[in-house]
Design an enzyme around this catalytic site. Structure first.
Site, PDB file in Angstrom:
ATOM      1  N   ILE A 178      20.386  -9.212  16.508  1.00 43.67           N
ATOM      2  CA  ILE A 178      20.327 -10.233  15.471  1.00 43.67           C
ATOM      3  C   ILE A 178      21.409  -9.987  14.426  1.00 43.67           C
ATOM      4  O   ILE A 178      21.429 -10.608  13.375  1.00 43.67           O
ATOM      5  CB  ILE A 178      18.916 -10.246  14.800  1.00 43.67           C
ATOM      6  CG1 ILE A 178      18.516  -8.842  14.343  1.00 43.67           C
ATOM      7  CG2 ILE A 178      17.886 -10.782  15.775  1.00 43.67           C
ATOM      8  CD1 ILE A 178      17.131  -8.760  13.714  1.00 43.67           C
ATOM      9  N   HIS A 195      17.168 -13.497  20.638  1.00 44.18           N
ATOM     10  CA  HIS A 195      16.166 -13.293  19.585  1.00 44.18           C
ATOM     11  C   HIS A 195      16.616 -13.892  18.249  1.00 44.18           C
ATOM     12  O   HIS A 195      16.224 -13.419  17.189  1.00 44.18           O
ATOM     13  CB  HIS A 195      15.857 -11.796  19.432  1.00 44.18           C
ATOM     14  CG  HIS A 195      15.192 -11.205  20.642  1.00 44.18           C
ATOM     15  ND1 HIS A 195      15.093  -9.862  20.879  1.00 44.18           N
ATOM     16  CD2 HIS A 195      14.586 -11.809  21.698  1.00 44.18           C
ATOM     17  CE1 HIS A 195      14.459  -9.657  22.035  1.00 44.18           C
ATOM     18  NE2 HIS A 195      14.151 -10.827  22.550  1.00 44.18           N
ATOM     19  N   CYS A 248      11.292 -21.524  -0.692  1.00 46.58           N
ATOM     20  CA  CYS A 248      12.016 -22.752  -0.363  1.00 46.58           C
ATOM     21  C   CYS A 248      12.251 -23.584  -1.633  1.00 46.58           C
ATOM     22  O   CYS A 248      11.297 -23.920  -2.345  1.00 46.58           O
ATOM     23  CB  CYS A 248      11.179 -23.531   0.644  1.00 46.58           C
ATOM     24  SG  CYS A 248      11.781 -25.183   0.946  1.00 46.58           S
ATOM     25  N   THR A 288      20.148  -1.322  25.899  1.00 49.75           N
ATOM     26  CA  THR A 288      18.823  -1.894  25.648  1.00 49.75           C
ATOM     27  C   THR A 288      17.794  -1.189  26.504  1.00 49.75           C
ATOM     28  O   THR A 288      18.078  -0.845  27.659  1.00 49.75           O
ATOM     29  CB  THR A 288      18.768  -3.414  25.911  1.00 49.75           C
ATOM     30  OG1 THR A 288      17.385  -3.831  25.991  1.00 49.75           O
ATOM     31  CG2 THR A 288      19.478  -3.821  27.187  1.00 49.75           C
ATOM     32  N   SER A 343      23.597   2.965  29.298  1.00 46.12           N
ATOM     33  CA  SER A 343      22.773   3.320  28.143  1.00 46.12           C
ATOM     34  C   SER A 343      22.653   4.827  28.035  1.00 46.12           C
ATOM     35  O   SER A 343      22.962   5.552  28.980  1.00 46.12           O
ATOM     36  CB  SER A 343      21.375   2.704  28.293  1.00 46.12           C
ATOM     37  OG  SER A 343      20.580   3.030  27.178  1.00 46.12           O
ATOM     38  N   THR A 393      19.744   6.261  27.592  1.00 43.61           N
ATOM     39  CA  THR A 393      18.462   6.621  28.194  1.00 43.61           C
ATOM     40  C   THR A 393      18.236   5.824  29.475  1.00 43.61           C
ATOM     41  O   THR A 393      18.336   4.599  29.455  1.00 43.61           O
ATOM     42  CB  THR A 393      17.311   6.272  27.201  1.00 43.61           C
ATOM     43  OG1 THR A 393      17.749   6.581  25.888  1.00 43.61           O
ATOM     44  CG2 THR A 393      16.050   7.031  27.510  1.00 43.61           C
TER      45      THR A 393
END
Ligand code: OAD
Length: 311
Positions: free
Chosen positions: A113, A131, A163, A247, A271, A273
């Site tokens: 993001i 996402h 808002c 990821t 990666s 891992t």
């Protein structure tokens, strides 16, 4: 997914890269950690390991939509530390841009993001932000939208952004009262009717403005339509290589993408891992910046921003 036997080594990965014309790149938080942005699940350094003080039963609740509606302050207390700010990018982002420059990048499905792909020059039409992102924010009540950075100062100052149109509406009509709903969604029974329309005093509440929620996909919310449409209707048919980078592949539906791609298409995993729940053909374990730099070196490609010193 069944592993394809013919691909094993880093040189197999290099040959696949050179041959491929339509690469799907799936990315996660691991491609931004070299910039000092934490990932989510790494032990000790991941964002989720730093949230014990919030007292949540599961740190992922920070991104839970029901909890956000109940108490937005929990998300905003974390959001102020993960706002995208500087215009930097990692060698791994530069690698995705290089695939684009070589005409090989079909789509980068990013779970991130931070919007950093754009800093590296990856074109918007090549990216699906699975996402969502901080690029825009939407009112939880009236759907009013603003550019994301319009609320960054408020978030950084530790406040919850409200808002503006909702606030103005309420200021104009201070006498307007909002009907409350009981938990079963029906109006409360009218026992203590005091208002001149005969309804119950407790059916009403003072109106409150909506909260501006960054357009990040929370747990409990649907992914942007573009994700499923593009994957299933377009990319699935033409892709000839999948590269998954940084990821843990723990969050569906992005974690399901490898099994949606035809089984004959090779898939590479890069990666720190390893994962055991998905069978990739080639696992290249290590820091992604180092791995992509070595892939480019072996391919004879010039990766600007390389982790390998030039000689
Ligand atoms: P995770 O934190 O789950 O996984 C990041 C992976 O990257 C781990 O396997 C790390 O070992 C690896 N990693 C970290 N630094 C690396 C580096 N420099 N080089 C190579 N690998 C590295 O993050 P995501 O898989 O992106 O959702 O998480 C998926 C989603 O879960 C996120 O989009 C977020 C989160 O809840 C929302 O915010 C809605």
């Amino acid at each position: 997914r069944q592993k394809l036997d013919e691909y094993n080594s880093i040189d197999d990965a290099v040959n696949l890269l050179k041959k491929a014309k339509n690469i799907i790149v799936i990315t996660g938080a691991g491609i931004s950690t070299s910039l000092g942005i934490p990932d989510f699940r790494s032990k000790d350094t991941g964002l989720y390991s730093r949230l014990e003080h919030l007292g949540l039963s599961d740190p992922q609740e920070v991104f839970d939509i029901s909890l956000f509606h109940e108490d937005p302050s929990i998300f905003f207390s974390v959001a102020k530390d993960i706002l995208p700010t500087e215009k930097k990018f990692s060698p791994t982002h530069a690698f995705i841009k290089l695939l684009q420059d070589k005409g090989k990048l079909l789509t980068n499905y990013t779970q991130n993001i931070d919007n950093i792909e754009a800093n590296a020059g990856v074109r918007p039409e090549k990216i699906v932000q699975c996402h969502g992102s901080f690029a825009t924010a939407t009112c939880t009540k009236c759907d009013f939208k603003v550019p994301g950075d319009a609320i960054f100062d408020t978030i950084k100052s530790g406040k919850i952004p409200l808002c503006k149109p909702c606030k103005e509406q309420i200021a104009l009509q201070p006498q307007v009262l909002k009907r409350k709903r009981s938990s079963n969604g029906l109006q409360n029974s009218r026992k203590k009717g005091t208002f001149d329309d005969g309804s119950d005093e407790e059916d009403y509440d003072i109106p409150t403005p909506g909260v501006m929620k960054p357009d990040i996909t929370f747990f409990g919310e649907d992914l942007p339509d573009e994700f499923g449409r593009r994957l299933v209707e377009e990319d699935r048919q033409v892709t000839d290589l999948v590269i998954v980078i940084g990821t843990s592949m723990k969050v569906a539906p992005v974690a399901d993408v490898p099994s949606i791609i035809p089984s004959t298409v090779p898939q590479i995993y890069i990666s720190r891992t390893p994962v055991s729940h998905i069978g990739f053909d080639i696992d290249l374990l290590g820091d992604s910046d180092v791995v992509v730099s070595e892939l480019c070196r072996r391919a004879g490609w010039d990766l600007k921003h390389s982790m390998i010193p030039e000689d």
